[in-house]
Design a protein around this motif. Structure first.
Motif, PDB file in Angstrom:
ATOM      1  N   MET A 317       0.833  -1.201   0.000  1.00 29.27           N
ATOM      2  CA  MET A 317       0.000   0.000   0.000  1.00 29.27           C
ATOM      3  C   MET A 317       0.874   1.261   0.000  1.00 29.27           C
ATOM      4  O   MET A 317       0.582   2.229  -0.695  1.00 29.27           O
ATOM      5  CB  MET A 317      -0.905  -0.048   1.227  1.00 29.27           C
ATOM      6  N   LEU A 318       1.958   1.216   0.774  1.00 26.53           N
ATOM      7  CA  LEU A 318       2.871   2.356   0.788  1.00 26.53           C
ATOM      8  C   LEU A 318       3.373   2.634  -0.627  1.00 26.53           C
ATOM      9  O   LEU A 318       3.407   3.788  -1.088  1.00 26.53           O
ATOM     10  CB  LEU A 318       4.038   2.052   1.746  1.00 26.53           C
ATOM     11  N   GLY A 319       3.722   1.557  -1.338  1.00 26.23           N
ATOM     12  CA  GLY A 319       4.173   1.712  -2.717  1.00 26.23           C
ATOM     13  C   GLY A 319       3.093   2.270  -3.618  1.00 26.23           C
ATOM     14  O   GLY A 319       3.342   3.107  -4.488  1.00 26.23           O
ATOM     15  N   GLU A 320       1.867   1.805  -3.414  1.00 27.72           N
ATOM     16  CA  GLU A 320       0.753   2.272  -4.244  1.00 27.72           C
ATOM     17  C   GLU A 320       0.528   3.765  -4.085  1.00 27.72           C
ATOM     18  O   GLU A 320       0.278   4.477  -5.064  1.00 27.72           O
ATOM     19  CB  GLU A 320      -0.553   1.557  -3.839  1.00 27.72           C
ATOM     20  N   VAL A 321       0.603   4.237  -2.832  1.00 30.41           N
ATOM     21  CA  VAL A 321       0.367   5.667  -2.581  1.00 30.41           C
ATOM     22  C   VAL A 321       1.461   6.496  -3.266  1.00 30.41           C
ATOM     23  O   VAL A 321       1.180   7.521  -3.895  1.00 30.41           O
ATOM     24  CB  VAL A 321       0.297   5.948  -1.067  1.00 30.41           C
ATOM     25  N   GLU A 446       0.475  17.934  -1.515  1.00 30.91           N
ATOM     26  CA  GLU A 446      -0.916  17.843  -1.990  1.00 30.91           C
ATOM     27  C   GLU A 446      -1.147  16.523  -2.731  1.00 30.91           C
ATOM     28  O   GLU A 446      -2.198  15.891  -2.591  1.00 30.91           O
ATOM     29  CB  GLU A 446      -1.259  19.004  -2.938  1.00 30.91           C
ATOM     30  N   ALA A 447      -0.163  16.141  -3.535  1.00 32.21           N
ATOM     31  CA  ALA A 447      -0.331  14.909  -4.316  1.00 32.21           C
ATOM     32  C   ALA A 447      -0.400  13.694  -3.392  1.00 32.21           C
ATOM     33  O   ALA A 447      -1.214  12.780  -3.593  1.00 32.21           O
ATOM     34  CB  ALA A 447       0.806  14.751  -5.320  1.00 32.21           C
ATOM     35  N   ILE A 448       0.452  13.699  -2.371  1.00 32.78           N
ATOM     36  CA  ILE A 448       0.426  12.571  -1.426  1.00 32.78           C
ATOM     37  C   ILE A 448      -0.911  12.547  -0.686  1.00 32.78           C
ATOM     38  O   ILE A 448      -1.532  11.483  -0.520  1.00 32.78           O
ATOM     39  CB  ILE A 448       1.602  12.689  -0.430  1.00 32.78           C
ATOM     40  N   ASP A 449      -1.376  13.720  -0.263  1.00 33.56           N
ATOM     41  CA  ASP A 449      -2.660  13.769   0.455  1.00 33.56           C
ATOM     42  C   ASP A 449      -3.779  13.215  -0.417  1.00 33.56           C
ATOM     43  O   ASP A 449      -4.612  12.429   0.025  1.00 33.56           O
ATOM     44  CB  ASP A 449      -2.992  15.212   0.873  1.00 33.56           C
ATOM     45  N   ARG A 450      -3.772  13.630  -1.681  1.00 25.71           N
ATOM     46  CA  ARG A 450      -4.834  13.173  -2.597  1.00 25.71           C
ATOM     47  C   ARG A 450      -4.712  11.670  -2.860  1.00 25.71           C
ATOM     48  O   ARG A 450      -5.703  10.948  -2.907  1.00 25.71           O
ATOM     49  CB  ARG A 450      -4.740  13.973  -3.906  1.00 25.71           C
ATOM     50  N   ALA A 451      -3.454  11.216  -3.015  1.00 23.38           N
ATOM     51  CA  ALA A 451      -3.224   9.787  -3.269  1.00 23.38           C
ATOM     52  C   ALA A 451      -3.722   8.961  -2.086  1.00 23.38           C
ATOM     53  O   ALA A 451      -4.306   7.887  -2.269  1.00 23.38           O
ATOM     54  CB  ALA A 451      -1.747   9.525  -3.525  1.00 23.38           C
ATOM     55  N   LEU A 452      -3.504   9.468  -0.885  1.00 21.85           N
ATOM     56  CA  LEU A 452      -4.004   8.756   0.298  1.00 21.85           C
ATOM     57  C   LEU A 452      -5.528   8.653   0.256  1.00 21.85           C
ATOM     58  O   LEU A 452      -6.098   7.599   0.523  1.00 21.85           O
ATOM     59  CB  LEU A 452      -3.605   9.510   1.571  1.00 21.85           C
ATOM     60  N   GLU A 453      -6.156   9.771  -0.109  1.00 23.70           N
ATOM     61  CA  GLU A 453      -7.631   9.764  -0.190  1.00 23.70           C
ATOM     62  C   GLU A 453      -8.129   8.713  -1.182  1.00 23.70           C
ATOM     63  O   GLU A 453      -9.139   8.060  -0.962  1.00 23.70           O
ATOM     64  CB  GLU A 453      -8.151  11.129  -0.661  1.00 23.70           C
ATOM     65  N   ILE A 454      -7.383   8.583  -2.297  1.00 20.76           N
ATOM     66  CA  ILE A 454      -7.814   7.631  -3.320  1.00 20.76           C
ATOM     67  C   ILE A 454      -7.666   6.198  -2.833  1.00 20.76           C
ATOM     68  O   ILE A 454      -8.507   5.347  -3.093  1.00 20.76           O
ATOM     69  CB  ILE A 454      -6.993   7.855  -4.620  1.00 20.76           C
ATOM     70  N   HIS A 455      -6.593   5.938  -2.084  1.00 22.72           N
ATOM     71  CA  HIS A 455      -6.303   4.552  -1.721  1.00 22.72           C
ATOM     72  C   HIS A 455      -6.867   4.128  -0.382  1.00 22.72           C
ATOM     73  O   HIS A 455      -6.954   2.934  -0.095  1.00 22.72           O
ATOM     74  CB  HIS A 455      -4.795   4.295  -1.773  1.00 22.72           C
ATOM     75  N   VAL A 456      -7.227   5.075   0.463  1.00 20.56           N
ATOM     76  CA  VAL A 456      -7.757   4.704   1.779  1.00 20.56           C
ATOM     77  C   VAL A 456      -9.253   4.977   1.776  1.00 20.56           C
ATOM     78  O   VAL A 456      -9.683   6.123   1.747  1.00 20.56           O
ATOM     79  CB  VAL A 456      -7.048   5.492   2.897  1.00 20.56           C
ATOM     80  N   ARG A 457     -10.021   3.911   1.800  1.00 18.69           N
ATOM     81  CA  ARG A 457     -11.464   4.066   1.621  1.00 18.69           C
ATOM     82  C   ARG A 457     -12.164   4.410   2.938  1.00 18.69           C
ATOM     83  O   ARG A 457     -13.145   5.124   2.941  1.00 18.69           O
ATOM     84  CB  ARG A 457     -12.076   2.781   1.040  1.00 18.69           C
ATOM     85  N   SER A 458     -11.634   3.898   4.071  1.00 23.24           N
ATOM     86  CA  SER A 458     -12.378   4.125   5.321  1.00 23.24           C
ATOM     87  C   SER A 458     -11.994   5.463   5.936  1.00 23.24           C
ATOM     88  O   SER A 458     -10.815   5.861   5.956  1.00 23.24           O
ATOM     89  CB  SER A 458     -12.128   2.966   6.301  1.00 23.24           C
ATOM     90  N   ALA A 459     -12.991   6.166   6.449  1.00 24.63           N
ATOM     91  CA  ALA A 459     -12.771   7.505   7.014  1.00 24.63           C
ATOM     92  C   ALA A 459     -11.856   7.429   8.231  1.00 24.63           C
ATOM     93  O   ALA A 459     -10.985   8.271   8.428  1.00 24.63           O
ATOM     94  CB  ALA A 459     -14.112   8.127   7.387  1.00 24.63           C
TER      95      ALA A 459
END
Ligand SMILES: Cc1ncc(C[n+]2csc(CCOP(=O)(O)OP(=O)(O)O)c2C)c(N)n1
Ligand code: SF4
Lengths: 485, 367
Positions: A317-321, A446-459
């Motif tokens: 997951m770290l790699g995906e983000v 900003e890109a990392i923050d957005r990438a996290l939002e895309i990959h982490v589904r649970s609030a």
């Protein structure tokens, strides 16, 4: 059909579901290829009648087997599909699923259905496919010249059981209706025989019922037909019928083995398909809104990252983000996981490349960054790290006997322990990500923050990961300040 | 459409649906399972069919049924499952039924392992089933090509009325890269020859039987003509730095990606290397290879196997130039560094090379 001359009444005519002449047949196009007295011919006729009576000729698709009935398409004036040996139920399944309006039946012998095709019939029945199966049990392999079938009776001689079927050597005759009756899904299972006129009438009713069930959308129906094979049995047609009547019915008792037609529910019609324009949304293909900041300048960037650790530490997951963030910044990226037995034994790793040029190979042999979440991973990959690169290690220090190559920056932080202070040690991967970003200055916040939002589904996790990211950044700042002193 | 970071396996399914595929039949196997999983999720959403079959034998026969009914249909598997599908593929080709199968290759023989290998080449490209038939075989080397070549596979399947294989190694299936999907979705259609269970198609028959020898020969000749047409019209390959190449590397799939890095590094050292990457494995880019033989002095085929495609390279070159081979197997990919070492050796002397400690094969070894 020819017109009926005056003065004559039609008492009996060829079913309309049969062709007038059998043009697909090479010669003798007025007669079938079946032997005199063969049960197949009679079974065909009953099926054709039922099709006529139900008025479904245009809708019928007949799936023929490999066996003496391989050529059913010579006769049935319906849609025809010829299947491989034993596979007719699989073929019928798919025809019916894609064309639910079609009335699909498979027609199979005992070698076809009960030997080579046992898996296909069992699972079609178990899925409760809304198809009809006509199973002709003549206790031998007719087409190939009289070898033993799974339904050959004890003591019955065939070319491959020359001394008669012996339970110790060949086992017992297989009872298909009884076997399928052990399943929940079938709606209707009946065994009938062609031993005399009365039996034939019962068979005719069963055949029609099995087709009717499908028309009503009730589900899986099978009729097993005990059928004479005078040629292989080396009997005249009358004797062969007698064998069905006297001998076969004792081994294979006719009767209804399952009848849930009264309580079975009609299958709902499939919902209308979506419009084509809706597909991108339905396929989750809509764009992730993100515009890189105007001042983001990646420069000449060629990150070759290896993330490694135990399964469950979130290395993939770290790699995906990282890769997602790179893509959001319009860079070329690739992410390649280790997969395979090592996943089971607990370690995993992924290769991530992020570059402002087209990436040739996604494999990372000489990483510019090694993110090692555990000691085995550190030991395995540390020597590969390129000069000028980074090693981030999930502990306070490198093991005494491990040295990073010359010119490689090392940062040792107990990321998992830090994550533990958030109440979730599994967020250690994101703490590490925060530290990496802070230390190396790659990619944008900003890109990392957005990438996290895309990959982490649970609030809950997103909130946690955001805090983990900050924790990692703080830790890295402290480490860097310390290193500068 | 915007680019998505997506696994190669998942890209296949989304692209298939955009290409009008509305039926998926398959059986799980690593490293292809994500294809079945994505199909299970997306096929019903698109109004299509998904069934997890009881085996690959059943899956391929369900494909046969779906193709008979005239819908674009697909399945996917890996080595052991593709072996089981061979019977059905022969029937599909014999009955001229179009469909697409993806093979995400792993290590063999037997259970082998689940790591990537390219050892399915022979069974897929040469055909493991009975009879004179061929499959058209496409070999993606990126996630983008997983999408693009899957869509192409459906068009080729229809154009040639023949099953088409998309063969990618486990790396390409498992990795994620940016993919841009087709902007236009292809409507699910029907075929004039299909058996749909209605009045219009009542006279149609899907079958591979031709009892009379003359009729069967006629049919086989007809199939043969299609395959010859494919060889004239459907070949695809990529040339990378082949313009002045003296040593031409040949590789497909993930290997071709590694070879591109090798070409760059070799050129930086002054070795005139280039890469020919077959995109269609059948039809094979034989003419393209022969054309390169005019200027190149040696060819080096690299595969993740002990040498399967190399036989086609040799057949194509017909002895015009020496063909060297370097292979890794068992789930190991050759590193750019080790291939570069082979390239240096090959460039230094066009005599056979042997790299100690690695599986290097030469003309001599092949006998
Ligand atoms: C894979 C495969 N194995 C074997 C055969 C040869 N074969 C053709 S028909 C048949 C047996 C058919 O017997 P059955 O299903 O009982 O039908 P019948 O001929 O008695 O009607 C066999 C073994 C084949 N066509 N395909
Ligand atoms: S061999 Fe038997 S089953 Fe086959 S056609 Fe003749 S009588 Fe019928």
């Amino acid at each position: 059909m020819a017109e009926v001359p005056t003065g004559y009444t039609v008492l009996h005519e060829r079913p309309k579901a049969f062709y007038d002449t059998f043009e697909r047949k090479g010669d003798l196009q007025g007669q079938t290829h079946y032997c005199p007295g063969c049960g197949h011919g009679l079974a065909h006729k009953m099926i054709a009648r039922a099709i006529d009576e139900l008025g479904i000729q245009d809708r019928v698709v007949a799936v023929s087997p490999v066996g003496c009935a391989v050529f059913t398409y010579y006769y049935f004036d319906t849609g025809n599909v010829q299947a491989a040996h034993g596979r007719a139920p699989a073929v019928a399944t798919a025809v019916k699923r894609s064309r639910p309006e079609a009335i699909v039946f498979s027609y199979q012998g005992d070698g076809d259905l009960a030997a080579i095709g046992t898996a296909e019939i069992l699972h079609a029945a178990n899925r409760g496919e809304n198809i009809t199966v006509f199973f002709v049990n003549n206790a031998v392999y007719g087409m190939t010249g009289g070898q033993m079938a799974p339904t050959t009776m004890l003591g019955q001689k065939t070319t491959t059981s020359p001394l008669g079927r012996d339970a110790f050597n060949e086992g017992y005759p297989l009872h298909v209706c009884e076997l399928l009756a052990a399943l929940e899904a079938p709606v209707y299972l009946e065994r009938v025989a062609l031993g005399n006129a009365k039996q034939v009438m019962a068979a005719s009713r069963a055949i029609k019922k099995a087709l009717t069930n499908q028309v009503k959308g009730l589900g899986f129906s099978l009729v097993e037909i005990l059928s004479p094979c005078p040629t292989i049995w080396k009997m005249n047609p009358a004797k062969a019928q007698e064998r069905v009547r006297e001998e076969m019915v004792k081994v294979f008792p006719p009767g209804v083995y399952r009848d849930r037609t009264a309580e079975a529910q009609t299958r709902p019609a499939p919902p209308p398909p979506p419009r084509l324009e809706e597909l991108p949304r339905l396929l989750d293909l809509e764009a992730h809104d993100f515009t890189p900041a105007a001042d983001f300048q990646p420069g000449a960037l060629d990150l070759r990252i290896k993330v490694a650790g135990f399964g469950g530490q979130g290395v993939l997951m770290l790699g995906e983000v990282l890769a997602e963030a790179g893509l959001l910044l319009n860079l070329d990226v690739s992410w390649l996981p280790s997969y395979g037995p090592e996943m089971r034994s607990g370690t995993s790793n992924c290769h991530v490349r992020i570059s402002n040029r087209t990436i040739a190979s996604p494999l990372v042999a000489r990483p510019t960054m090694l993110l090692a979440m555990n000691e085995p991973s550190l030991r395995k990959f540390v020597a590969d790290v390129d000069k000028g690169g980074w090693v981030l290690y999930n502990a306070r220090s490198l093991p005494a006997d491990v040295k990073a190559p010359e010119g490689v920056h090392v940062m040792c932080v107990p990321f998992t322990e830090l994550a533990d202070t958030l109440g979730e040690p599994r967020a250690g991967n994101i703490v590490m990500l925060g530290a990496l970003l802070e230390a190396s200055g790659i990619l944008s916040r900003e890109a990392i923050d957005r990438a996290l939002e895309i990959h982490v589904r649970s609030a809950r996790w997103l909130e946690l990961d955001r805090r983990a990211l900050e924790l990692g950044r703080d830790a890295a700042r402290k480490e860097l300040a310390y290193a500068c002193v | 459409m915007a680019k998505q970071l997506i696994k190669g396996n998942e890209a296949i399914v989304k692209s298939a649906i955009l290409a009008g595929c509305r039926a998926y039949y398959g059986y799980p196997i690593t490293p292809a399972s994500e294809i079945a999983e994505a199909a299970a999720l997306y096929m019903p959403r698109a109004g299509g069919v998904f069934v997890q079959a009881e085996s690959e034998v059943s899956a391929v026969n369900m494909l046969y049924g779906a193709a008979s009914a005239g819908v674009r249909a697909m399945s996917a598997s890996s080595g052991p499952g593709i072996s089981l599908m061979q019977e059905g593929i022969s029937y599909l080709a014999g009955a001229e039924l179009p469909c697409v199968i993806a093979d995400i290759t792993r290590g063999g023989p037997g259970l082998g392992n689940i790591a990537p290998e390219q050892s399915d080449y022979n069974q897929v490209v040469k055909g493991g089933g009975h009879g004179c038939y061929r499959m058209l075989v496409l070999a993606p080397a990126s996630c983008q090509e997983m999408a693009d070549l899957t869509a192409l596979a459906f068009d080729l399947a229809d154009a040639y009325r023949n099953p088409v294989m998309v063969m990618a190694d486990g790396f390409i299936g498992q990795m994620m890269e940016p993919v841009e999907f087709a902007a236009q979705a292809h409507p699910p259609g029907s075929q004039p020859w299909a058996v749909e269970g209605n009045r219009e198609t009542r006279l149609n028959l899907a079958s591979s039987i031709h009892l009379e020898p003359d009729r069967l020969e006629e049919h086989i000749r007809h199939l043969e003509q299609k395959y010859l047409r494919a060889q004239r019209e459907a070949v695809r390959c990529e040339h990378y730095e082949t313009g002045d190449a003296e040593i031409v590397l040949v590789g497909y799939g993930i290997v071709a990606r590694i070879l591109k890095a090798v070409v760059d590094e070799a050129r930086a050292e002054g070795i005139k290397a280039g890469l020919l990457r077959p995109i269609t494995l059948f039809p094979f880019p034989s003419a393209q290879l022969r054309a390169l033989a005019r200027q190149a002095s040696v060819f080096l085929t690299v595969e993740m196997s002990t040498g399967q495609m190399v036989e086609d390279v040799r057949l194509a070159l017909e002895g015009r130039k020496p063909v060297e081979f370097y292979g890794r197997c068992g789930g190991n990919a050759p590193s750019a560094a080790e291939v570069l070492q082979v390239v240096r050796e090959v460039a230094r002397r066009s005599t056979p090379v042997l790299i100690p400690g690695a599986i290097a094969k030469t003309e001599v070894c092949h006998g």
